[in-house]
Design a protein around this motif. Structure first.
Motif, PDB file in Angstrom:
ATOM      1  N   GLN A  82     -19.575  38.592  47.726  1.00 19.77           N
ATOM      2  CA  GLN A  82     -20.261  37.623  48.585  1.00 19.77           C
ATOM      3  C   GLN A  82     -19.840  36.196  48.235  1.00 19.77           C
ATOM      4  O   GLN A  82     -19.583  35.379  49.122  1.00 19.77           O
ATOM      5  N   VAL A  83     -19.743  35.919  46.937  1.00 19.00           N
ATOM      6  CA  VAL A  83     -19.321  34.576  46.509  1.00 19.00           C
ATOM      7  C   VAL A  83     -17.887  34.319  46.956  1.00 19.00           C
ATOM      8  O   VAL A  83     -17.561  33.227  47.460  1.00 19.00           O
ATOM      9  N   ALA A  84     -17.013  35.312  46.783  1.00 18.70           N
ATOM     10  CA  ALA A  84     -15.612  35.138  47.185  1.00 18.70           C
ATOM     11  C   ALA A  84     -15.498  34.959  48.693  1.00 18.70           C
ATOM     12  O   ALA A  84     -14.710  34.125  49.173  1.00 18.70           O
ATOM     13  N   MET A  85     -16.265  35.716  49.448  1.00 16.28           N
ATOM     14  CA  MET A  85     -16.226  35.587  50.909  1.00 16.28           C
ATOM     15  C   MET A  85     -16.722  34.216  51.336  1.00 16.28           C
ATOM     16  O   MET A  85     -16.169  33.598  52.253  1.00 16.28           O
ATOM     17  N   GLU A  86     -17.756  33.725  50.696  1.00 17.00           N
ATOM     18  CA  GLU A  86     -18.260  32.388  51.012  1.00 17.00           C
ATOM     19  C   GLU A  86     -17.214  31.327  50.682  1.00 17.00           C
ATOM     20  O   GLU A  86     -16.992  30.391  51.465  1.00 17.00           O
ATOM     21  N   GLY A  87     -16.555  31.479  49.524  1.00 19.91           N
ATOM     22  CA  GLY A  87     -15.490  30.541  49.152  1.00 19.91           C
ATOM     23  C   GLY A  87     -14.338  30.602  50.145  1.00 19.91           C
ATOM     24  O   GLY A  87     -13.770  29.563  50.521  1.00 19.91           O
ATOM     25  N   ARG A  92     -11.287  28.263  54.618  1.00 17.95           N
ATOM     26  CA  ARG A  92     -10.788  28.310  55.993  1.00 17.95           C
ATOM     27  C   ARG A  92     -11.289  27.121  56.795  1.00 17.95           C
ATOM     28  O   ARG A  92     -10.534  26.525  57.567  1.00 17.95           O
ATOM     29  N   THR A  93     -12.546  26.786  56.600  1.00 16.50           N
ATOM     30  CA  THR A  93     -13.097  25.629  57.301  1.00 16.50           C
ATOM     31  C   THR A  93     -12.357  24.360  56.874  1.00 16.50           C
ATOM     32  O   THR A  93     -11.984  23.524  57.708  1.00 16.50           O
ATOM     33  N   GLU A  94     -12.104  24.217  55.597  1.00 18.16           N
ATOM     34  CA  GLU A  94     -11.395  23.054  55.081  1.00 18.16           C
ATOM     35  C   GLU A  94      -9.964  23.012  55.603  1.00 18.16           C
ATOM     36  O   GLU A  94      -9.460  21.941  55.988  1.00 18.16           O
ATOM     37  N   VAL A  95      -9.299  24.174  55.660  1.00 22.17           N
ATOM     38  CA  VAL A  95      -7.933  24.231  56.189  1.00 22.17           C
ATOM     39  C   VAL A  95      -7.930  23.817  57.656  1.00 22.17           C
ATOM     40  O   VAL A  95      -7.050  23.056  58.096  1.00 22.17           O
ATOM     41  N   GLU A  96      -8.871  24.295  58.420  1.00 20.55           N
ATOM     42  CA  GLU A  96      -8.954  23.914  59.833  1.00 20.55           C
ATOM     43  C   GLU A  96      -9.179  22.411  59.981  1.00 20.55           C
ATOM     44  O   GLU A  96      -8.577  21.769  60.837  1.00 20.55           O
ATOM     45  N   GLU A  97     -10.038  21.866  59.168  1.00 20.42           N
ATOM     46  CA  GLU A  97     -10.286  20.424  59.213  1.00 20.42           C
ATOM     47  C   GLU A  97      -9.018  19.646  58.867  1.00 20.42           C
ATOM     48  O   GLU A  97      -8.692  18.644  59.514  1.00 20.42           O
ATOM     49  N   LEU A  98      -8.285  20.112  57.835  1.00 17.08           N
ATOM     50  CA  LEU A  98      -7.039  19.440  57.460  1.00 17.08           C
ATOM     51  C   LEU A  98      -5.993  19.555  58.566  1.00 17.08           C
ATOM     52  O   LEU A  98      -5.258  18.608  58.836  1.00 17.08           O
ATOM     53  N   ARG A  99      -5.900  20.702  59.220  1.00 20.63           N
ATOM     54  CA  ARG A  99      -4.950  20.863  60.327  1.00 20.63           C
ATOM     55  C   ARG A  99      -5.288  19.903  61.472  1.00 20.63           C
ATOM     56  O   ARG A  99      -4.407  19.270  62.046  1.00 20.63           O
ATOM     57  N   ASP A 100      -6.606  19.852  61.786  1.00 14.93           N
ATOM     58  CA  ASP A 100      -7.018  18.919  62.840  1.00 14.93           C
ATOM     59  C   ASP A 100      -6.669  17.477  62.462  1.00 14.93           C
ATOM     60  O   ASP A 100      -6.182  16.698  63.294  1.00 14.93           O
ATOM     61  N   TYR A 101      -6.911  17.132  61.219  1.00 15.33           N
ATOM     62  CA  TYR A 101      -6.606  15.789  60.752  1.00 15.33           C
ATOM     63  C   TYR A 101      -5.104  15.502  60.843  1.00 15.33           C
ATOM     64  O   TYR A 101      -4.688  14.441  61.335  1.00 15.33           O
ATOM     65  N   ILE A 102      -4.283  16.492  60.399  1.00 19.76           N
ATOM     66  CA  ILE A 102      -2.829  16.314  60.443  1.00 19.76           C
ATOM     67  C   ILE A 102      -2.351  16.209  61.889  1.00 19.76           C
ATOM     68  O   ILE A 102      -1.511  15.360  62.230  1.00 19.76           O
ATOM     69  N   GLU A 103      -2.884  17.042  62.758  1.00 23.65           N
ATOM     70  CA  GLU A 103      -2.478  16.999  64.167  1.00 23.65           C
ATOM     71  C   GLU A 103      -2.858  15.663  64.798  1.00 23.65           C
ATOM     72  O   GLU A 103      -2.101  15.095  65.587  1.00 23.65           O
ATOM     73  N   LYS A 104      -4.018  15.156  64.466  1.00 22.29           N
ATOM     74  CA  LYS A 104      -4.425  13.858  65.021  1.00 22.29           C
ATOM     75  C   LYS A 104      -3.522  12.745  64.497  1.00 22.29           C
ATOM     76  O   LYS A 104      -3.157  11.851  65.223  1.00 22.29           O
TER      77      LYS A 104
END
Length: 109
Positions: A82-87, A92-104
């Motif tokens: 459960q801890v690993a899945m949460e991490g 994944r959320t952080e990667v998506e945010e970074l991708r959005d930031y890089i794309e912008k």
């Protein structure tokens, strides 16, 4: 048949029945009596049965202890999962945010 004869005949019949009963009992005990060797075998079998039951009880106790330990390990592994899945979800959320930031950033150039 007078009274004395009747009592005498009854006493003889009762005594004969008693002797026949005693004789039958003696014959039955003589035929079905267990020998000392068979009693020794029975004692040996009883001792082996007792030892086997003790081994079975010990095995059941060990099985219960092992099952308890495995259940504890399973619960711990599930908690770690459960801890690993949460991490992973957070990553994944952080990667998506970074991708959005890089794309912008790239879109602004």
């Amino acid at each position: 048949m007078n009274r004395t004869e009747f009592i005498t005949v009854t006493a003889i019949i009762l005594f004969a029945v008693f002797v026949l009963g005693w004789l039958a009992s003696w014959i039955i005990h003589r035929l079905f009596r267990s020998s000392p060797a068979s009693m020794t075998d029975l004692d040996h079998l009883a001792e082996k049965l007792h030892d086997t039951e003790k081994q079975r009880d010990d095995a059941l106790t060990a099985l219960r202890e092992r099952e308890t330990a495995l259940n504890a390990r399973l619960t711990e592994a599930e908690g770690e999962l459960q801890v690993a899945m949460e991490g992973l979800r957070e990553s994944r959320t952080e990667v998506e945010e970074l991708r959005d930031y890089i794309e912008k950033r790239l879109a602004r150039r």
